[in-house]
Design a protein around this motif. Structure first.
Motif, PDB file in Angstrom:
ATOM      1  N   GLN A 182       0.829  -1.202   0.000  1.00 44.43           N
ATOM      2  CA  GLN A 182       0.000   0.000   0.000  1.00 44.43           C
ATOM      3  C   GLN A 182       0.865   1.255   0.000  1.00 44.43           C
ATOM      4  O   GLN A 182       0.609   2.209  -0.754  1.00 44.43           O
ATOM      5  CB  GLN A 182      -0.923  -0.004   1.213  1.00 44.43           C
ATOM      6  CG  GLN A 182      -1.899   1.171   1.247  1.00 44.43           C
ATOM      7  CD  GLN A 182      -2.834   1.106   2.453  1.00 44.43           C
ATOM      8  OE1 GLN A 182      -2.906   0.085   3.149  1.00 44.43           O
ATOM      9  NE2 GLN A 182      -3.535   2.187   2.711  1.00 44.43           N
ATOM     10  N   GLY A 185       2.419   1.912  -3.352  1.00 42.73           N
ATOM     11  CA  GLY A 185       1.472   2.535  -4.267  1.00 42.73           C
ATOM     12  C   GLY A 185       1.345   4.031  -4.030  1.00 42.73           C
ATOM     13  O   GLY A 185       1.262   4.819  -4.987  1.00 42.73           O
ATOM     14  N   MET A 186       1.355   4.435  -2.752  1.00 44.02           N
ATOM     15  CA  MET A 186       1.276   5.863  -2.428  1.00 44.02           C
ATOM     16  C   MET A 186       2.532   6.588  -2.889  1.00 44.02           C
ATOM     17  O   MET A 186       2.467   7.708  -3.416  1.00 44.02           O
ATOM     18  CB  MET A 186       1.060   6.036  -0.927  1.00 44.02           C
ATOM     19  CG  MET A 186      -0.292   5.538  -0.442  1.00 44.02           C
ATOM     20  SD  MET A 186      -0.510   5.687   1.358  1.00 44.02           S
ATOM     21  CE  MET A 186      -0.477   7.482   1.550  1.00 44.02           C
ATOM     22  N   ALA A 188       4.465   5.696  -5.358  1.00 48.15           N
ATOM     23  CA  ALA A 188       4.399   5.777  -6.814  1.00 48.15           C
ATOM     24  C   ALA A 188       3.553   6.969  -7.248  1.00 48.15           C
ATOM     25  O   ALA A 188       3.909   7.705  -8.181  1.00 48.15           O
ATOM     26  CB  ALA A 188       3.834   4.476  -7.383  1.00 48.15           C
ATOM     27  N   ALA A 189       2.416   7.183  -6.564  1.00 50.61           N
ATOM     28  CA  ALA A 189       1.545   8.313  -6.897  1.00 50.61           C
ATOM     29  C   ALA A 189       2.214   9.644  -6.570  1.00 50.61           C
ATOM     30  O   ALA A 189       2.072  10.633  -7.299  1.00 50.61           O
ATOM     31  CB  ALA A 189       0.222   8.184  -6.146  1.00 50.61           C
ATOM     32  N   GLN A 190       2.976   9.687  -5.458  1.00 55.48           N
ATOM     33  CA  GLN A 190       3.630  10.925  -5.033  1.00 55.48           C
ATOM     34  C   GLN A 190       4.794  11.319  -5.940  1.00 55.48           C
ATOM     35  O   GLN A 190       5.044  12.503  -6.177  1.00 55.48           O
ATOM     36  CB  GLN A 190       4.126  10.781  -3.600  1.00 55.48           C
ATOM     37  CG  GLN A 190       3.031  10.680  -2.551  1.00 55.48           C
ATOM     38  CD  GLN A 190       3.561  10.264  -1.188  1.00 55.48           C
ATOM     39  OE1 GLN A 190       4.756  10.097  -0.996  1.00 55.48           O
ATOM     40  NE2 GLN A 190       2.644  10.072  -0.243  1.00 55.48           N
ATOM     41  N   THR A 191       5.507  10.300  -6.427  1.00 56.44           N
ATOM     42  CA  THR A 191       6.754  10.576  -7.150  1.00 56.44           C
ATOM     43  C   THR A 191       6.674  10.332  -8.643  1.00 56.44           C
ATOM     44  O   THR A 191       7.565  10.762  -9.386  1.00 56.44           O
ATOM     45  CB  THR A 191       7.895   9.706  -6.587  1.00 56.44           C
ATOM     46  OG1 THR A 191       7.592   8.326  -6.826  1.00 56.44           O
ATOM     47  CG2 THR A 191       8.074   9.941  -5.098  1.00 56.44           C
ATOM     48  N   GLY A 192       5.648   9.617  -9.081  1.00 60.46           N
ATOM     49  CA  GLY A 192       5.565   9.264 -10.483  1.00 60.46           C
ATOM     50  C   GLY A 192       6.410   8.066 -10.858  1.00 60.46           C
ATOM     51  O   GLY A 192       6.534   7.723 -12.037  1.00 60.46           O
ATOM     52  N   ALA A 198       9.145   2.384  -6.820  1.00 65.71           N
ATOM     53  CA  ALA A 198       8.560   2.905  -5.581  1.00 65.71           C
ATOM     54  C   ALA A 198       8.915   1.998  -4.410  1.00 65.71           C
ATOM     55  O   ALA A 198       9.255   2.478  -3.318  1.00 65.71           O
ATOM     56  CB  ALA A 198       7.047   3.027  -5.722  1.00 65.71           C
ATOM     57  N   ASP A 226       5.906  11.954   3.663  1.00 66.46           N
ATOM     58  CA  ASP A 226       5.471  12.215   2.295  1.00 66.46           C
ATOM     59  C   ASP A 226       6.715  12.317   1.424  1.00 66.46           C
ATOM     60  O   ASP A 226       7.572  13.173   1.652  1.00 66.46           O
ATOM     61  CB  ASP A 226       4.662  13.516   2.250  1.00 66.46           C
ATOM     62  CG  ASP A 226       4.013  13.754   0.895  1.00 66.46           C
ATOM     63  OD1 ASP A 226       4.583  13.300  -0.125  1.00 66.46           O
ATOM     64  OD2 ASP A 226       2.956  14.399   0.838  1.00 66.46           O
ATOM     65  N   THR A 228       7.037  13.423  -1.452  1.00 66.26           N
ATOM     66  CA  THR A 228       7.061  14.537  -2.397  1.00 66.26           C
ATOM     67  C   THR A 228       7.718  15.779  -1.833  1.00 66.26           C
ATOM     68  O   THR A 228       8.120  16.655  -2.591  1.00 66.26           O
ATOM     69  CB  THR A 228       5.630  14.915  -2.829  1.00 66.26           C
ATOM     70  OG1 THR A 228       4.877  15.319  -1.674  1.00 66.26           O
ATOM     71  CG2 THR A 228       4.954  13.747  -3.505  1.00 66.26           C
TER      72      THR A 228
END
Length: 235
Positions: A182, A185-186, A188-192, A198, A226, A228
């Protein structure tokens, strides 16, 4: 080593079913202090199935966190991996895992692959507090027991897949690594980043911070960390 104790332990493994302890019979039959059993990589995910005690669970966690170690090598080569003296060993195959294991004062580690036909399932790790080799008969016994365990673990994974619709971890058990997936996945979404990268980021920052991956994953999910806006190793 092969004898009545081995026969009784093999019988116990055959009787254990889909919920029972797989580590106990191996611990009682083999001349080791600890046992950990884990699935590794695809298609079942990387997680500890069982561990004989907290020390064995921690040693297994080290290898899962770092993505390297004797268990990974055993599965990759389809052969047992023997390290009878962890404290004096050198390895360019899994240097990070070896260093982390040394810090626990581990004496010896022996890894046995779990495969069923062409399917890679995972590995059985045997740990000893003091250095020393396994006898040839103990290696044969451990290899035979790992074969039985592999079929049991595969059966459990397939039952879970049929129940949950996914072969990965869904049940949040004691050794669940669902939070790692999980958190990846977060990230991956934060960093691309892609899923594999990730997960690599999560492992790398946990290692740099000297924290278990599960701990850092929990902080990512709780949004205490976070990726990012700052370096998670500073957390």
């Amino acid at each position: 080593m092969t004898g009545q104790g081995f026969v009784a332990s093999m019988a116990a493994l055959y009787r254990v079913g889909t919920q029972g302890d797989l580590c106990g019979p191996m611990l009682s039959a083999l001349p080791v202090n600890g046992v950990a059993i884990s699935t590794l990589g695809d298609p079942f995910g990387s997680e500890t199935v069982c561990a004989s005690d907290d020390a064995a669970a921690r040693l297994d966690e080290i290898q899962l966190d770092l993505g390297e170690g004797p268990c990974w090598e055993a599965l990759r080569t389809s052969s047992p991996v023997m390290e009878p003296d962890v404290q004096s060993a050198t390895s360019d195959r899994w240097p990070l895992a070896l260093g982390a294991m040394r810090e626990t004062r581990l004496g010896a580690v022996f890894a046995f692959p779990m495969t069923v036909g062409p399917i890679d399932v995972g590995a059985v790790d045997l740990y000893n507090e003091h250095p020393g080799s396994l006898t040839p008969s103990a290696v044969r016994d451990a290899t035979a027991m790992a074969g039985v365990v592999a079929r049991n673990v595969l059966h459990r994974a397939l039952l879970r897949s049929e129940h949950d619709g996914s072969p990965g971890d869904q049940d949040g058990g004691r050794y669940s690594r669902r939070e790692v997936h999980q958190a990846s996945g977060m990230i991956a979404a934060q960093t691309g980043a892609g899923a594999a990268d990730a997960l690599l980021l999560l492992r790398a920052f946990a290692h740099t911070a000297g924290r278990p991956v599960l701990d850092l994953a929990a902080d990512v999910i709780a949004r205490r960390v976070d990726f990012t806006d700052h370096d998670p190793s500073d957390t």
